[in-house]
Design a protein around this motif. Structure first.
Motif, PDB file in Angstrom:
ATOM      1  N   PHE A  61       0.828  -1.204   0.000  1.00 51.75           N
ATOM      2  CA  PHE A  61       0.000   0.000   0.000  1.00 51.75           C
ATOM      3  C   PHE A  61       0.864   1.256   0.000  1.00 51.75           C
ATOM      4  CE2 PHE A  61      -3.703  -2.557   1.437  1.00 51.75           C
ATOM      5  CZ  PHE A  61      -4.645  -2.028   0.578  1.00 51.75           C
ATOM      6  N   TYR A  62       1.950   1.210   0.774  1.00 51.81           N
ATOM      7  CA  TYR A  62       2.824   2.378   0.886  1.00 51.81           C
ATOM      8  C   TYR A  62       3.332   2.794  -0.500  1.00 51.81           C
ATOM      9  CZ  TYR A  62       7.101   4.983   1.989  1.00 51.81           C
ATOM     10  OH  TYR A  62       8.090   5.914   2.036  1.00 51.81           O
ATOM     11  N   TYR A  63       3.889   1.839  -1.217  1.00 50.19           N
ATOM     12  CA  TYR A  63       4.456   2.197  -2.520  1.00 50.19           C
ATOM     13  C   TYR A  63       3.371   2.512  -3.545  1.00 50.19           C
ATOM     14  CZ  TYR A  63       9.133   0.880  -1.005  1.00 50.19           C
ATOM     15  OH  TYR A  63      10.328   0.830  -0.361  1.00 50.19           O
ATOM     16  N   THR A  64       2.251   1.780  -3.475  1.00 50.71           N
ATOM     17  CA  THR A  64       1.191   2.030  -4.459  1.00 50.71           C
ATOM     18  C   THR A  64       0.583   3.416  -4.262  1.00 50.71           C
ATOM     19  OG1 THR A  64       0.698  -0.323  -4.454  1.00 50.71           O
ATOM     20  CG2 THR A  64      -0.933   1.123  -5.446  1.00 50.71           C
ATOM     21  N   ALA A  65       0.204   3.730  -3.009  1.00 47.71           N
ATOM     22  CA  ALA A  65      -0.458   5.011  -2.753  1.00 47.71           C
ATOM     23  C   ALA A  65       0.499   6.173  -3.006  1.00 47.71           C
ATOM     24  CB  ALA A  65      -0.989   5.050  -1.324  1.00 47.71           C
ATOM     25  N   ALA A  66       1.724   6.063  -2.423  1.00 49.03           N
ATOM     26  CA  ALA A  66       2.670   7.162  -2.612  1.00 49.03           C
ATOM     27  C   ALA A  66       3.092   7.261  -4.075  1.00 49.03           C
ATOM     28  CB  ALA A  66       3.879   6.966  -1.706  1.00 49.03           C
ATOM     29  N   GLY A  67       3.197   6.110  -4.739  1.00 40.77           N
ATOM     30  CA  GLY A  67       3.596   6.122  -6.144  1.00 40.77           C
ATOM     31  C   GLY A  67       2.534   6.763  -7.025  1.00 40.77           C
ATOM     32  N   LEU A  68       1.269   6.426  -6.756  1.00 40.70           N
ATOM     33  CA  LEU A  68       0.186   7.036  -7.526  1.00 40.70           C
ATOM     34  C   LEU A  68       0.181   8.546  -7.305  1.00 40.70           C
ATOM     35  CD1 LEU A  68      -2.013   5.816  -9.336  1.00 40.70           C
ATOM     36  CD2 LEU A  68      -3.577   5.944  -7.406  1.00 40.70           C
ATOM     37  N   HIS A  69       0.420   8.932  -6.049  1.00 43.69           N
ATOM     38  CA  HIS A  69       0.472  10.360  -5.746  1.00 43.69           C
ATOM     39  C   HIS A  69       1.635  11.026  -6.482  1.00 43.69           C
ATOM     40  CE1 HIS A  69       1.783  13.854  -3.268  1.00 43.69           C
ATOM     41  NE2 HIS A  69       0.492  14.141  -3.385  1.00 43.69           N
ATOM     42  N   ALA A  70       2.805  10.360  -6.452  1.00 42.89           N
ATOM     43  CA  ALA A  70       3.970  10.938  -7.128  1.00 42.89           C
ATOM     44  C   ALA A  70       3.710  11.090  -8.627  1.00 42.89           C
ATOM     45  CB  ALA A  70       5.196  10.061  -6.885  1.00 42.89           C
ATOM     46  N   ALA A  71       2.988  10.117  -9.207  1.00 43.92           N
ATOM     47  CA  ALA A  71       2.653  10.227 -10.631  1.00 43.92           C
ATOM     48  C   ALA A  71       1.828  11.483 -10.880  1.00 43.92           C
ATOM     49  CB  ALA A  71       1.902   8.990 -11.090  1.00 43.92           C
ATOM     50  N   HIS A  72       0.947  11.792  -9.926  1.00 45.94           N
ATOM     51  CA  HIS A  72       0.143  13.007 -10.075  1.00 45.94           C
ATOM     52  C   HIS A  72       0.995  14.263  -9.936  1.00 45.94           C
ATOM     53  CE1 HIS A  72      -3.223  10.263  -9.756  1.00 45.94           C
ATOM     54  NE2 HIS A  72      -3.980  11.240 -10.222  1.00 45.94           N
ATOM     55  N   VAL A  73       1.993  14.186  -9.054  1.00 47.96           N
ATOM     56  CA  VAL A  73       2.902  15.337  -8.913  1.00 47.96           C
ATOM     57  C   VAL A  73       3.622  15.578 -10.248  1.00 47.96           C
ATOM     58  CG1 VAL A  73       4.970  16.181  -7.732  1.00 47.96           C
ATOM     59  CG2 VAL A  73       3.191  14.986  -6.438  1.00 47.96           C
ATOM     60  N   ILE A  74       4.120  14.491 -10.837  1.00 44.27           N
ATOM     61  CA  ILE A  74       4.858  14.639 -12.101  1.00 44.27           C
ATOM     62  C   ILE A  74       3.952  15.220 -13.185  1.00 44.27           C
ATOM     63  CG2 ILE A  74       6.040  13.376 -13.930  1.00 44.27           C
ATOM     64  CD1 ILE A  74       6.943  11.386 -11.742  1.00 44.27           C
ATOM     65  N   ALA A  75       2.725  14.659 -13.303  1.00 39.15           N
ATOM     66  CA  ALA A  75       1.801  15.172 -14.320  1.00 39.15           C
ATOM     67  C   ALA A  75       1.523  16.648 -14.082  1.00 39.15           C
ATOM     68  CB  ALA A  75       0.501  14.376 -14.286  1.00 39.15           C
ATOM     69  N   GLY A  76       1.315  17.014 -12.803  1.00 41.39           N
ATOM     70  CA  GLY A  76       1.045  18.411 -12.489  1.00 41.39           C
ATOM     71  C   GLY A  76       2.205  19.310 -12.880  1.00 41.39           C
ATOM     72  N   MET A  77       3.437  18.843 -12.640  1.00 41.45           N
ATOM     73  CA  MET A  77       4.606  19.659 -12.987  1.00 41.45           C
ATOM     74  C   MET A  77       4.688  19.897 -14.490  1.00 41.45           C
ATOM     75  SD  MET A  77       7.267  17.842 -10.362  1.00 41.45           S
ATOM     76  CE  MET A  77       8.739  18.366 -11.231  1.00 41.45           C
ATOM     77  N   VAL A  78       4.452  18.833 -15.263  1.00 38.87           N
ATOM     78  CA  VAL A  78       4.518  18.982 -16.722  1.00 38.87           C
ATOM     79  C   VAL A  78       3.484  19.997 -17.196  1.00 38.87           C
ATOM     80  CG1 VAL A  78       4.175  17.799 -18.915  1.00 38.87           C
ATOM     81  CG2 VAL A  78       5.419  16.657 -17.051  1.00 38.87           C
ATOM     82  N   ILE A  79       2.242  19.825 -16.723  1.00 35.18           N
ATOM     83  CA  ILE A  79       1.185  20.747 -17.170  1.00 35.18           C
ATOM     84  C   ILE A  79       1.509  22.172 -16.718  1.00 35.18           C
ATOM     85  CG2 ILE A  79      -1.280  21.265 -17.080  1.00 35.18           C
ATOM     86  CD1 ILE A  79      -1.688  18.256 -16.475  1.00 35.18           C
ATOM     87  N   MET A  80       2.053  22.268 -15.488  1.00 37.21           N
ATOM     88  CA  MET A  80       2.345  23.598 -14.958  1.00 37.21           C
ATOM     89  C   MET A  80       3.370  24.331 -15.826  1.00 37.21           C
ATOM     90  SD  MET A  80       2.072  24.558 -11.133  1.00 37.21           S
ATOM     91  CE  MET A  80       2.570  22.973 -10.599  1.00 37.21           C
ATOM     92  N   LEU A  81       4.388  23.600 -16.288  1.00 41.96           N
ATOM     93  CA  LEU A  81       5.393  24.244 -17.132  1.00 41.96           C
ATOM     94  C   LEU A  81       4.774  24.719 -18.445  1.00 41.96           C
ATOM     95  CD1 LEU A  81       8.519  22.010 -16.471  1.00 41.96           C
ATOM     96  CD2 LEU A  81       8.055  24.340 -15.671  1.00 41.96           C
ATOM     97  N   ILE A  82       3.842  23.918 -18.979  1.00 45.99           N
ATOM     98  CA  ILE A  82       3.166  24.334 -20.218  1.00 45.99           C
ATOM     99  C   ILE A  82       2.345  25.599 -19.965  1.00 45.99           C
ATOM    100  CG2 ILE A  82       1.453  23.669 -21.943  1.00 45.99           C
ATOM    101  CD1 ILE A  82       2.346  20.744 -21.438  1.00 45.99           C
ATOM    102  N   VAL A  83       1.596  25.586 -18.843  1.00 45.73           N
ATOM    103  CA  VAL A  83       0.775  26.754 -18.516  1.00 45.73           C
ATOM    104  C   VAL A  83       1.666  27.974 -18.294  1.00 45.73           C
ATOM    105  CG1 VAL A  83      -0.798  27.736 -16.802  1.00 45.73           C
ATOM    106  CG2 VAL A  83      -1.088  25.377 -17.531  1.00 45.73           C
ATOM    107  N   ALA A  84       2.800  27.768 -17.601  1.00 40.70           N
ATOM    108  CA  ALA A  84       3.702  28.894 -17.338  1.00 40.70           C
ATOM    109  C   ALA A  84       4.225  29.476 -18.649  1.00 40.70           C
ATOM    110  CB  ALA A  84       4.855  28.426 -16.455  1.00 40.70           C
ATOM    111  N   ALA A  85       4.540  28.601 -19.595  1.00 40.47           N
ATOM    112  CA  ALA A  85       5.072  29.086 -20.871  1.00 40.47           C
ATOM    113  C   ALA A  85       4.070  30.003 -21.555  1.00 40.47           C
ATOM    114  CB  ALA A  85       5.410  27.901 -21.770  1.00 40.47           C
ATOM    115  N   SER A  86       2.774  29.623 -21.544  1.00 44.50           N
ATOM    116  CA  SER A  86       1.808  30.499 -22.216  1.00 44.50           C
ATOM    117  C   SER A  86       1.507  31.722 -21.363  1.00 44.50           C
ATOM    118  CB  SER A  86       0.528  29.734 -22.567  1.00 44.50           C
ATOM    119  OG  SER A  86      -0.111  29.278 -21.414  1.00 44.50           O
ATOM    120  N   ALA A  87       1.519  31.546 -20.033  1.00 44.76           N
ATOM    121  CA  ALA A  87       1.248  32.706 -19.169  1.00 44.76           C
ATOM    122  C   ALA A  87       2.332  33.764 -19.350  1.00 44.76           C
ATOM    123  CB  ALA A  87       1.163  32.269 -17.710  1.00 44.76           C
TER     124      ALA A  87
END
Ligand code: HEM
Ligand SMILES: [Cu+2]
Lengths: 179, 586
Positions: free
Chosen positions: A119-145
């Motif tokens: 559970f530890y690795y699955t839950a934290a890993g799923l969360h980390a995947a969301h962090v990574i996705a958020g970072m990628v999208i954020m950089l795209i948004v920052a570029a247009s902003a």
């Protein structure tokens, strides 16, 4: 309705994510309640690393809020800069997580060690995947902003980031603190 | 916003079919993929019913059926029919086609997300189909994928197929989560001026409610699927008791989704049927608002019944009683909807067109499903009936009306709008009667064999002397022959469909004299839908309006000169007090 279309979309995404994490965490909690000794394993997790990461994520959410405020004022350049700080926070979070996991795995706690560690690795890993996705999208948004375009997206990615933050607020006590 | 997306941006030539973001084109992509998957799902059922009728004999076009290929066929049949036929056709195809046209806008709120949703769905369909051809073959652990059968290749004997199945289902979920974004935002934000909440046609309501229900129920199963995937490929033990896990956890996660899923497909089907009935009976939909509230209530209650699938899984008897009660309670709102529909028909000028026949048949056949569900909802009798053909017959009397009968009602009703031509009524009626009669001949016998003890998922009863009695075998053969007849009658449908595309009578914009906005657009509607964006003046079901030359009053038609005609209240309520003006109030 008054909600802008883009923000409605973000809320929909978040609602679907809440039930996904909800299902995972409910399964974890049911297992903990049902199995004596299940939580003993949590004693091995590094509360200091987890606590530091909580602090990092919360701080990164703050700069996302400030970015939103800047975008509201029409200051795209500043919004972009603040969003990049937020992304940096995400990166620090991941680096700490990387050290943590390396340490755990070297100590012999892998995803197949026991149900707690699964559970530890699955839950934290799923969360980390969301962090990574958020970072990628954020950089795209920052570029247009930075070019003062699509400024409403600054708020939308911020809402998503707060959600990622919030999930961690649940994960941290469940995986690290409750022993 | 959708407006930046003008006709000029539409790709041309063949690419138009692949990269289009037009909601109508995406609807067709879903519709035709769903129809193709129905052929695959139909082929699997043909093979395993042949095996049951004539065990051990080679099945034409397939060959001999082994125990494990039987399992794979049954599993694929169930998964395909629910995830790759019912969902894409009822929700995605009709939702995509109808929502922008019925709420009066030019496209979905997020056209690119819409296209992405179909592409992910298509990938999932390809992956599932490909799983038939990998070593070990397609997954054979039942559409419910219970562990331990689903966790280890040692048990399911289809190690690659099992993982492909799981990934395909997960992709399918992602596709429908993305689709839901569009359905809900478009309905909330892109409605034509003047269209209030209760001026929205019922089928749009139903699809939106179903999308929310899907979103709320599928999450835990997505998490459960990740855990199952890790059990399969990494070797975690989430569902393995030997390693501290619990197989029943999967059952809870699965049915927490699985039972609401029944209503996810039921609600759009009921919406389609309601539209068809109002138009072809020239009646205002009875208790329109009540239907909306009932649909919401049903959705909520559907979260509290899941453990009726686990009466034999060793659950606490007190919990079993609780779930019996909630299960029986949910039949109340569903029955209420059926009564409301009958009230709509009452006193109507019913014309027995093909769509109307399908709509009527929906009510009749679905009633059988609901009534037999009571036997299964009561824990005491379910312990006997569990996993027999009685259950199979029960849920086919619910799923077949949902996925096929309502689907045919919708296709035959909106065909003139979609393709600009009428379908042939005579062929339509042949197809209708052939399908309905053979459907009953397939499943009525299964209530009997099930009550006699025929257990599901046995591929050859000749090994069981108690079940190998001649009268039972004759019933099995009868069901199989009826299936062959049903398949034959579907050829009539495909012939009618293909022939009417080019040769049908030209339909015109509003061949059924219907009131909702989609009938204002040309048939078929061009990219962008309406030449001038419509304004809405009244509720969606103003049929049989007195004191008018036509017996119907479209939503988009302004009141007569000087506003002589009163603004009617929202559907289900009488005319507003005279003096109320045509201008929409918010
Ligand atoms: C009207 C009220 C309904 C009731 C009271 C009801 C009750 C039940 C119960 C108790 C079971 C478990 C049987 C068992 O495995 O022992 C069951 C199975 C099933 N029901 Fe229903 N149901 C209802 C409506 C529906 C509808 C509308 C559908 C589909 C559109 C449906 C589809 C299914 C399916 C697919 C199964 C088989 C599960 C399996 O694979 O084991 N049911 N139903
Ligand atoms: Cu159920």
């Amino acid at each position: 309705m008054d909600l802008p279309t883009g923000r409605l979309g973000v809320w929909w995404v978040i609602a679907s994510e809440i039930v996904i994490f909800g299902g995972l965490l409910a399964s974890y909690v049911m297992n903990r309640i049902g199995h004596v000794g299940f939580g003993d394993q949590a004693a091995h997790t590094n509360v200091w690393a987890g606590g530091f990461n909580t602090f990092v994520l919360l701080t990164s959410s703050l700069s996302a809020v400030l970015a939103h405020a800047a975008a509201e004022r029409g200051d795209g350049a500043r919004a972009a800069k603040l969003l990049r700080y937020t992304t940096l926070g995400g990166a620090v979070f991941l680096v700490v997580k990387g050290f943590e996991w390396t340490h755990e795995i070297q100590a012999g706690f892998t995803i197949t060690s026991s149900l707690f560690w699964s559970f530890y690795y699955t839950a934290a890993g799923l969360h980390a995947a969301h962090v990574i996705a958020g970072m990628v999208i954020m950089l795209i948004v920052a570029a247009s902003a930075a070019r003062n375009q699509h400024l409403q997206r600054v708020e939308n990615i911020g809402i998503y980031w707060h959600f990622v933050d919030l999930v961690w607020i649940f994960l941290f006590p469940l995986l690290y603190i409750a022993k | 916003m959708s407006h930046e997306h003008a006709a000029a941006h539409e790709p041309s030539g063949l690419l138009k079919y692949v990269w289009s973001t037009d909601h109508k084109m995406i609807a067709f992509q879903y519709l035709f993929t769903g129809m193709a998957m129905a052929l695959i799902g139909g082929f699997t059922v043909y093979v395993f019913r042949m095996q049951l009728a004539f065990p051990g004999e080679a099945v034409p076009l397939f060959g001999r059926v082994s125990a494990s290929s039987y399992n794979a066929l049954v599993t694929s049949h169930g998964s395909i029919m629910i995830f790759w036929v019912a969902m894409p056709v009822l929700i995605a195809a009709f939702g995509n086609y109808l929502i922008p046209l019925m709420v009066g806008c030019d496209d979905m709120a997020f056209p690119k997300v819409n296209r992405l949703s179909f592409q992910i769905f298509f990938l999932s369909a390809v992956l599932l189909t490909a799983s038939f051809f990998v070593p070990g073959g397609a997954f054979g652990g039942a559409w419910t994928a219970y562990p331990p059968l689903s966790t280890s290749g040692v048990y399911n004997q289809t190690p690659i197929g099992a993982t492909m199945w799981l990934v395909a289902v997960a992709l399918e979920f992602v596709a429908f989560l993305l689709g839901g974004i569009n359905f809900i935002t478009t309905t909330m934000n892109s409605r034509a001026p003047g269209m209030r909440m209760f001026d929205i046609p019922i089928v749009v309501w139903m699809i939106v409610i179903a999308s929310v229900l899907f979103m709320a129920s599928v999450g835990p199963l997505v998490a459960g699927a990740v855990m199952l995937l890790f059990d399969q490929v990494i070797g975690t033990g989430f569902y393995d008791p030997a390693r501290g896990g619990d197989p029943v956890l999967w059952q809870h996660l699965f049915w927490f989704f699985g039972h609401p899923e029944v209503y996810v497909v039921l609600l759009p089907a009921m919406g389609i049927v309601a539209e068809v009935m109002a138009v072809h009976a020239r009646k205002r939909l009875f208790a329109y608002r009540t239907i909306v509230y009932t649909a919401v209530a049903t959705s909520i209650i559907s979260f509290f019944v899941w453990a009726h699938h686990q009466f034999v899984a060793g659950i606490d008897p007190r919990m079993a009683s609780l779930f019996s009660v909630t299960t029986l309670i949910i039949s109340i709102p569903v029955a209420e909807m059926v009564f409301v529909y009958i009230a709509t028909l009452y006193g109507g000028a019913i014309s027995l067109t093909t769509p109307m026949l399908w709509a009527l048949a929906f009510l009749v056949e679905f009633l059988w499903g609901g009534v037999t569900g009571i036997f299964l909802g009561a824990a005491g009798s379910d312990i006997y009936f569990h996993d027999t053909y009685f259950v199979t017959a029960h849920f086919h009397y619910t799923f077949f009306p949902i996925a096929f009968i309502a689907g045919f009602a919708g296709i035959t009703h909106w065909f003139p709008k979609m393709f600009g031509r009428m379908m042939d009524e005579r062929l339509g009626k042949i197809h209708f009667w052939g399908t309905i009669i053979s459907f009953n001949l397939i499943f009525l016998p299964l209530f009997i064999t099930g009550a006699a003890g025929d257990h599901r998922r046995i591929f050859d009863y000749s090994g069981f002397p108690d079940l190998n009695l001649p009268y039972l075998q004759n019933l099995r053969i009868m069901a199989t022959y009826a299936l062959l007849a049903m398949i034959a009658f579907q050829v009539v449908f495909f012939y009618n469909f293909a022939r009417s595309l080019r040769g049908g009578a030209v339909a015109g914009a509003n061949p059924w004299k219907a009131t909702t906005l989609e009938w204002l657009a040309a048939s078929p509607p061009p990219h962008g839908n309406f030449p001038v964006m419509p304004t809405v003046y009244r509720g969606p079901y103003e049929y049989g309006v007195p004191d008018r030359a036509d017996d119907f009053w479209p939503q988009y038609e302004p009141a007569g000169p000087a506003g002589q005609e009163p603004r009617l209240g929202a559907a289900g309520h009488g005319p507003a007090p005279s003096g109320a003006m045509a201008a929409p109030e918010r």
